[in-house]
Design an enzyme around this catalytic site. Structure first.
Site, PDB file in Angstrom:
ATOM      1  N   HIS A 187      21.339  32.909  14.976  1.00 49.06           N
ATOM      2  CA  HIS A 187      21.661  34.081  15.706  1.00 49.06           C
ATOM      3  C   HIS A 187      21.283  35.891  14.501  1.00 49.06           C
ATOM      4  O   HIS A 187      21.040  36.785  15.338  1.00 49.06           O
ATOM      5  CB  HIS A 187      22.845  34.564  16.287  1.00 49.06           C
ATOM      6  CG  HIS A 187      22.439  34.129  17.855  1.00 49.06           C
ATOM      7  ND1 HIS A 187      22.872  32.732  17.779  1.00 49.06           N
ATOM      8  CD2 HIS A 187      21.264  34.708  18.931  1.00 49.06           C
ATOM      9  CE1 HIS A 187      22.205  32.101  19.208  1.00 49.06           C
ATOM     10  NE2 HIS A 187      21.831  33.283  19.711  1.00 49.06           N
ATOM     11  N   GLU A 430      16.974  23.171  27.947  1.00 52.64           N
ATOM     12  CA  GLU A 430      16.293  22.711  26.825  1.00 52.64           C
ATOM     13  C   GLU A 430      17.419  21.393  25.829  1.00 52.64           C
ATOM     14  O   GLU A 430      17.544  21.549  25.402  1.00 52.64           O
ATOM     15  CB  GLU A 430      17.426  24.016  25.690  1.00 52.64           C
ATOM     16  CG  GLU A 430      18.654  23.719  26.931  1.00 52.64           C
ATOM     17  CD  GLU A 430      19.751  25.573  26.243  1.00 52.64           C
ATOM     18  OE1 GLU A 430      19.215  26.119  25.159  1.00 52.64           O
ATOM     19  OE2 GLU A 430      20.343  26.099  27.056  1.00 52.64           O
ATOM     20  N   ASP A 454      17.109  24.251  20.724  1.00 50.54           N
ATOM     21  CA  ASP A 454      17.710  23.533  21.459  1.00 50.54           C
ATOM     22  C   ASP A 454      16.978  22.077  21.880  1.00 50.54           C
ATOM     23  O   ASP A 454      17.788  20.859  21.153  1.00 50.54           O
ATOM     24  CB  ASP A 454      18.782  24.152  21.968  1.00 50.54           C
ATOM     25  CG  ASP A 454      19.841  25.030  22.229  1.00 50.54           C
ATOM     26  OD1 ASP A 454      20.243  24.437  21.015  1.00 50.54           O
ATOM     27  OD2 ASP A 454      20.456  25.419  22.672  1.00 50.54           O
ATOM     28  N   CYS A 501      11.405  29.909  25.987  1.00 53.41           N
ATOM     29  CA  CYS A 501      12.003  31.311  25.344  1.00 53.41           C
ATOM     30  C   CYS A 501      12.609  30.645  24.131  1.00 53.41           C
ATOM     31  O   CYS A 501      12.883  31.805  23.490  1.00 53.41           O
ATOM     32  CB  CYS A 501      12.981  31.941  26.341  1.00 53.41           C
ATOM     33  SG  CYS A 501      13.803  30.515  26.610  1.00 53.41           S
TER      34      CYS A 501
HETATM   35  C1  PEP Z   1      16.769  27.677  23.153  1.00 49.00           C
HETATM   36  O1  PEP Z   1      17.104  27.109  22.514  1.00 49.00           O
HETATM   37  O2  PEP Z   1      15.069  27.401  22.485  1.00 49.00           O
HETATM   38  C2  PEP Z   1      16.974  28.923  23.635  1.00 49.00           C
HETATM   39  C3  PEP Z   1      15.902  30.144  23.207  1.00 49.00           C
HETATM   40  O3  PEP Z   1      18.210  29.272  23.262  1.00 49.00           O
HETATM   41  P1  PEP Z   1      19.160  30.012  22.156  1.00 49.00           P
HETATM   42  O4  PEP Z   1      18.418  30.154  20.785  1.00 49.00           O
HETATM   43  O5  PEP Z   1      19.794  31.397  22.480  1.00 49.00           O
HETATM   44  O6  PEP Z   1      20.005  28.816  22.137  1.00 49.00           O
HETATM   45 MG    MG Z   2      19.309  27.557  23.806  1.00 48.47          MG
END
Ligand code: PEP
Ligand code: MG
Length: 569
Positions: A187, A430, A454, A501
């Protein structure tokens, strides 16, 4: 020169602002003179009160009443003679140091508050822990760093960045970020990209190797950090920075253009956001909507859960700002690497495989999921909101969430509260299980969004934030690519929209493959949108079929990467 993982593009040149979070170590130490120790405690108590009053005044000027109320609550606790009397009693009675007495007494109170069946009292538990730490920090002479007031030209060097630290950053003064921990999809990396600050993460041992104030250069594209660059290096990177900024400027030509391949295939190019304010950048970079709103950021860095009303306002604001364009809002995805202290969740032995996201939400329908879904449905009357469920592994989870949504819809209907009756509900694909069952999901859900951050982690069984095994963490691994292609094929066969995403959606080496597989929607940091549009408009989907076929014939990630690198040249 130090190597790490490139996390946010651009060149940073400046001086190191080393941020070492000093750890509080509380031991049961005996004192020879309890009277002196009580005096030491009283002194710290007075300083904490003065600090709290100053904080309250500062917050009153900057933000709102709510935050000021929290500080006033802290003051009331600090002034409570029962609490301070008990602490002094422990110091005198047991002959122990102030830090330890504070620890035991405050923890006892916090436990009592936390066990009460009343939200306000539970909030008191968090307040109690907060004042406990602040008093102990004062006793140990620890001053927390104030990131907001770093001077211009600072490059932050830290173990890791929490969202609250990042929130305090002034992008005009911080020209780069270097962290010891994290990965491309951690993050802190996501936040650095949102702020458009060049960043290199996972630079092992850097904190112990550099001094505050030394001159630094970082290359966010190559993942390189140079300490005390010589004149030649400085000039080289100054030039690189100019080129980067020039290219960025040139990309502005793509504002207002459609995202369409040379042979006329239109795709959606949308943005990932974490807060309503991020919408500004989405509009600036001509995003065609929002493909992922990570709502957990609304829950972080606060003392208590955002209410349904607060959430409603946040979702409504985004929906309205995008005037009817698609806005995919993901329901709460906490657990794993995302913690929220006030929720009182136990630390999982294996957080990424544990109690997180939809698992937690379905277990806490009344206090967490229902208010969020209700806020989302109410906000859907104001724009193109779609609901997205994270971390789904089996169809029952989707069905149970959907059932709850239908129940809330009925309730809104009865109360004549407006919402979008046709609201779409989709899932993030994911997990390996969701990918394998994509054909089944595609018959019931309204859309897919592939979360490669993920999906790569779960397919390769590799912790996405562990730099020791990051060589395994590649979306170009044939296993991950097959999974992605399979999900897209299932969606296309069932006639539902399929987007992506995860960070792979903006990777120039991955975009041609995704176009060939038939992806409908690409979602990424707003700052990556124009470059992606440029790339997409340069290919024809037909010509990419052969490229994808060749790429899929390789058996190692390295072969695919080498081939794609060569192709995009
Ligand atoms: C992912 O897992 O690709 C995703 C977009 O969600 P996050 O990075 O918030 O886990
Ligand atoms: Mg994710």
């Amino acid at each position: 020169m130090h190597r790490g993982t490139s996390a946010s593009a651009g060149i940073g040149i400046g001086r190191a602002a080393v941020i070492k979070e000093e750890e509080l170590v509380i031991r049961q130490e005996k004192v020879s003179d309890s009277k002196d120790e009580v005096e030491r405690f009283r002194d710290a108590l007075n300083k904490t009160m003065a600090q709290t009053e100053a904080l309250a005044a500062d917050l009153a000027a900057k933000v709102g009443e709510k935050e000021v109320e929290i500080m006033q609550g802290h003051l009331m606790l600090l002034m409570d003679p029962m609490l301070t009397g008990e602490i002094e009693g422990v110091i005198t009675g047991e002959g122990v140091c102030g830090e330890y007495a504070i620890e035991t007494v405050c923890n006892n109170y916090a436990a009592v508050f936390a066990a009460m069946d009343n939200e306000m009292m539970q909030q008191r538990a968090t307040d109690m822990k907060d004042i406990k730490v602040r008093m102990q920090q004062i006793l140990q002479g620890i001053t927390p760093v104030d990131i907001a007031s770093l001077p211009a030209g600072s490059i932050i060097v830290a173990k890791d960045l929490t969202p609250s630290m990042t929130a305090g950053i002034n992008p005009a003064n911080v020209t780069g970020i270097v962290t010891e921990l994290g990965g491309k999809t951690s993050h802190s990396a996501i936040l650095a990209r949102a702020l458009e600050i060049p960043a290199v993460v996972a630079v092992s041992g850097i904190l112990d190797q550099i001094e505050d104030g030394v001159s630094l250069v970082l290359d966010g594209d190559e993942g390189i950090v140079i300490v005390n660059p010589n004149q030649e290096q400085s000039q080289e990177y100054e030039k690189k920075r100019e080129t980067f900024l020039k290219e960025k400027k040139e990309l502005e030509n793509y504002i207002g253009r459609p995202t369409v391949t040379k042979d006329g295939v239109c795709v959606e190019l949308v943005a990932n956001i974490g807060k309503p304010e991020d919408v500004e950048k989405v509009l600036q970079y001509d995003g065609e909507g929002v493909g992922l709103f990570r709502t957990e950021f609304l829950f972080m860095d606060r003392e208590s859960m955002p209410t349904e009303e607060e959430q409603f306002e946040a979702y409504k604001k985004v929906a309205q700002a995008l005037s009817g364009k698609p806005v995919i809002i993901r329901t709460l995805d906490i657990g794993g690497d995302k913690e929220i202290p006030y929720m009182g969740l136990k630390k999982d032995e294996n957080p990424f495989l544990g109690y997180r996201a939809i698992r937690l939400c379905l277990d806490r329908k009344e206090d967490i999921y229902r208010p969020q879904l209700r806020a989302l449905l109410r906000a859907s009357a104001f724009g193109g909101i779609k609901i997205m469920i994270p971390m789904v592994t089996c169809i029952d989870e989707y069905r149970e969430a959907r059932e709850l949504i239908e129940e809330i819809k009925k309730e809104l209907e009865e109360k004549k509260i407006p919402y979008n009756k046709e609201i779409q509900v989709g899932i993030m694909v994911e997990t390996a299980a969701a990918s394998l069952m994509a054909d089944v999901f595609a018959k019931e859900v309204d859309f897919f969004s592939i979360g490669t951050n993920d999906l790569t982690q779960y397919t390769m069984s590799v912790d996405r934030g562990n730099d020791k095994i990051s060589y395994l963490y590649s979306t170009f691994n044939p296993a991950v690519l097959r999974s992605i292609r399979h999900v897209i094929t299932c969606a296309r066969e069932a006639g539902i929209m399929v987007g992506m995403c995860g960070e792979a959606a903006s990777d120039p080496m991955m975009i041609p493959l995704l176009l060939a597989f038939g992806l409908n929607e690409f979602s990424m940091s707003a700052s990556a949108i124009l470059r992606a549009r440029k790339i997409i408009t340069e290919y024809s989907k037909a010509e990419l079929q052969a490229v994808a076929e060749r790429a899929m014939s390789f058996v190692t990630a390295r072969e695919v990467e080498d081939y794609m690198r060569e192709f995009i040249k």
